[in-house]
Motif scaffolding. Structure first.
Motif, PDB file in Angstrom:
ATOM      1  N   ILE A   1      50.190  84.404  39.927  1.00 21.73           N
ATOM      2  CA  ILE A   1      49.348  83.855  38.857  1.00 21.73           C
ATOM      3  C   ILE A   1      49.804  84.392  37.512  1.00 21.73           C
ATOM      4  O   ILE A   1      50.307  85.506  37.415  1.00 21.73           O
ATOM      5  CB  ILE A   1      47.866  84.252  39.054  1.00 21.73           C
TER       6      ILE A   1
ATOM      7  N   ASP B   1      49.977  84.728  46.607  1.00 25.55           N
ATOM      8  CA  ASP B   1      49.649  84.044  45.358  1.00 25.55           C
ATOM      9  C   ASP B   1      50.472  84.651  44.230  1.00 25.55           C
ATOM     10  O   ASP B   1      50.892  85.816  44.294  1.00 25.55           O
ATOM     11  CB  ASP B   1      48.162  84.172  45.026  1.00 25.55           C
TER      12      ASP B   1
ATOM     13  N   THR C   1      42.216  84.803  41.771  1.00 21.23           N
ATOM     14  CA  THR C   1      42.812  84.426  43.048  1.00 21.23           C
ATOM     15  C   THR C   1      41.737  84.534  44.120  1.00 21.23           C
ATOM     16  O   THR C   1      40.671  85.109  43.892  1.00 21.23           O
ATOM     17  CB  THR C   1      44.013  85.337  43.389  1.00 21.23           C
TER      18      THR C   1
END
Length: 543
Positions: free
Chosen positions: A365, A363, A375
């Motif tokens: 972000i 991920d 997340t």
């Protein structure tokens, strides 16, 4: 309520449905710092269960109607059916009894499956495979379902040791039986399972080369039909106690097995080892929503997250019972906040890259206006979080999701500021810092940008004779006259902040240039990134 006595606190030896060793491993005492008289059976069970939470999955399961007072064990999926090993009576009597268990010898049966996981219409799996005076246990079938590997007990010095056999079904019945060459006299080789490509057999055995008790091994099936020597799966999987009942998912994503040597609730527990790049990773207990304080083993699962396992837990019908299960993933969230290391001021627009234990980016972000990122994480996994922001030193934080239930983890990551640099840009000497942020169409300095302006103050403090120009620029959107006015106001706001924080006004000049000096000459075709580059404040050293 019944109390534990020292005798009751001795763990019973594992009673496997395949009866590989009727004597079983030696019983082991449970160590406790309390006197036995103060520990009730219920207390002991509750403490064990609390020690392990559900491990990322919630299991719903049920005991099946096919279970009897004798031992049953689900062994393999077969077309739209399932193969079961059972010691049940045939008719009114056992055909033969195993003197070590006082039950009938296990034979293989085949039953229909419905969508609720019920097994119906059990019939003899194969008259060619089943025998009257030997146990037939675990089964593994080739992808074409025309080759079977199965365990059959062989009496050696008064003891039934299991061996792996192979058979073929060219047409309607199993034939061409052979006991595989890597079986060894005096030892049990049991619970065969095939890899998804059908090139490897995994099994459990107490043959020489085990770390203790029963270990998991593998054997390669060569192209000419011969077999490699057994290879121990190593101490990542095996312990000094017992590892049994391997099962490999059809997509080769995980190995499941049962162990009483890894951290568990008591007896055999089901464990999962992720298979990454062909390697088995550290096994994780499947948790208290599946495992009990008794023996849990024989885990089978299809791709729909439903399947079967076997257990001798309390509440069964007798012996080992087959349970049908469905499981659902639990949801875990990691919510973090990025702040300045010294002031704890929140940092919007920071980037957080989440990397799993195998080095994969899972991920990426950007923190919101409150410096928060969110997340999802997988229970019982480790991660490294790389936090970065322009003008700050990238920081790594390790995170371990050592819970198995629905949960929201929280953490804070502190970023140290990078120092301002004096650099040459074209023909100008500038104090280089990250961009100064304002709200859209506003000239009030955002809180996070005061940290950046503090770096300018530090440079001016270290160089008391230095004078600078504060030059503000806008992007090309909007009217030129408006942009000119806006840039002057923004430059004046930066100057006012520096003066308010101790810099003499005589050392500062502020200018607004609007859109007249873009760094990116992209006109009306600028991307958002190019617009951001053009929106800037420069700190030019003039003396």
């Amino acid at each position: 309520m019944k109390k534990y006595t020292p005798t009751m606190l001795i763990l019973l030896a594992f009673f496997t449905v395949t009866f590989a060793n009727a004597q079983g491993p030696e019983a082991e005492a449970i160590e406790t710092s309390e006197t036995y008289s103060n520990v009730t059976a219920k207390d002991f069970e509750n403490r064990a269960i609390k020690a392990l939470d559900p491990n990322g999955f919630m299991y719903e399961f049920k005991n099946l109607n096919i279970n009897t007072p004798y031992s049953e064990h689900a062994t393999a999926f077969f077309r739209d059916k399932i193969i079961v090993s059972s010691a049940k009576k045939i008719g009114a009597f056992f055909t033969k009894k195993d003197k070590n268990t006082n039950e009938g010898f296990h034979n293989l049966y085949c039953g229909d499956l419905n969508q609720k996981g019920d097994i119906r219409n059990l019939v003899n799996f194969s008259r060619a495979i089943n025998t009257r005076e030997n146990h037939e246990g675990s089964v593994a079938l080739s992808n074409e379902q025309n080759v079977v590997f199965f365990t059959r007990s062989v009496e050696e010095n008064g003891q039934h040791n299991l061996k792996i056999f192979r058979a073929e079904m060219p047409e309607y019945e199993w034939t061409n039986f052979e006991m595989l060459p890597f079986n060894q006299v005096g030892y049990s080789i049991e619970n065969p399972v095939l890899s998804p490509d059908n090139k490897t057999i995994y099994f459990s055995s107490n043959i020489p080369g085990s770390l203790g008790g029963y270990d998991l091994f593998s054997v390669k099936i060569n192209e000419d039909g011969t077999y490699s020597e057994p290879k121990n799966l190593g101490n990542e999987i095996n312990t000094h106690k017992d590892e049994r009942f391997p099962y490999v998912m059809g997509d080769n994503s995980a190995l499941y097995f049962s162990s009483n040597g890894h951290y568990n609730l008591g007896g055999l527990d089901v464990f999962e080892s992720k298979i990454i790049d062909g390697k088995f990773n550290f096994p994780v207990n499947m948790g208290s929503s599946l495992n009990s304080t008794e023996d849990d083993f024989g885990f089978l699962m299809d791709q729909s997250n439903s399947g079967f396992f076997t257990s001798n837990r309390a509440g069964g019908k007798g012996g080992n019972d087959i349970y049908y299960f469905k499981r659902e993933k639990t949801t875990q969230v990691l919510q973090g906040t990025i702040v300045d290391y010294k002031t704890n001021m929140i940092l919007p627009n920071a980037t957080v890259t989440v990397v799993d234990t195998y080095g994969r980016v899972v991920d990426k972000i950007t923190t919101d206006e409150k410096g928060v990122f969110t997340t999802t994480v997988i229970p019982y996994n480790s991660y490294t979080l790389h936090a970065s922001k322009d003008g700050f030193i990238e920081t790594e934080e390790d995170f371990e999701s050592f819970r198995g239930d629905d949960f929201k983890h929280k953490m804070t990551i502190k970023l140290p500021q990078a120092k301002a640099e004096i650099v040459q840009e074209e023909e100008k000497l500038v104090i280089k810092i990250e961009n100064i942020y304002f709200d859209y169409n506003k000239w009030v300095i955002k809180d996070e940008s005061t940290l950046s302006l503090n770096k300018i103050i530090d440079v001016l403090t270290e160089n008391p004779e230095m004078k600078i120009e504060i030059n503000a620029h806008t992007d090309t959107r909007g009217r030129a006259s408006y942009n000119y006015s806006l840039s002057n106001k923004r430059a004046a706001s930066a100057k006012a902040y520096l003066i308010a924080n101790g810099v003499d006004a005589s050392r500062l000049v502020s200018n607004g240039y609007g859109e007249t000096q873009p760094k990116e000459n992209c006109g009306s075709k600028c991307s958002e990134a190019q617009h951001e580059t053009n929106r800037r404040i420069e700190f030019i050293i003039v003396e």
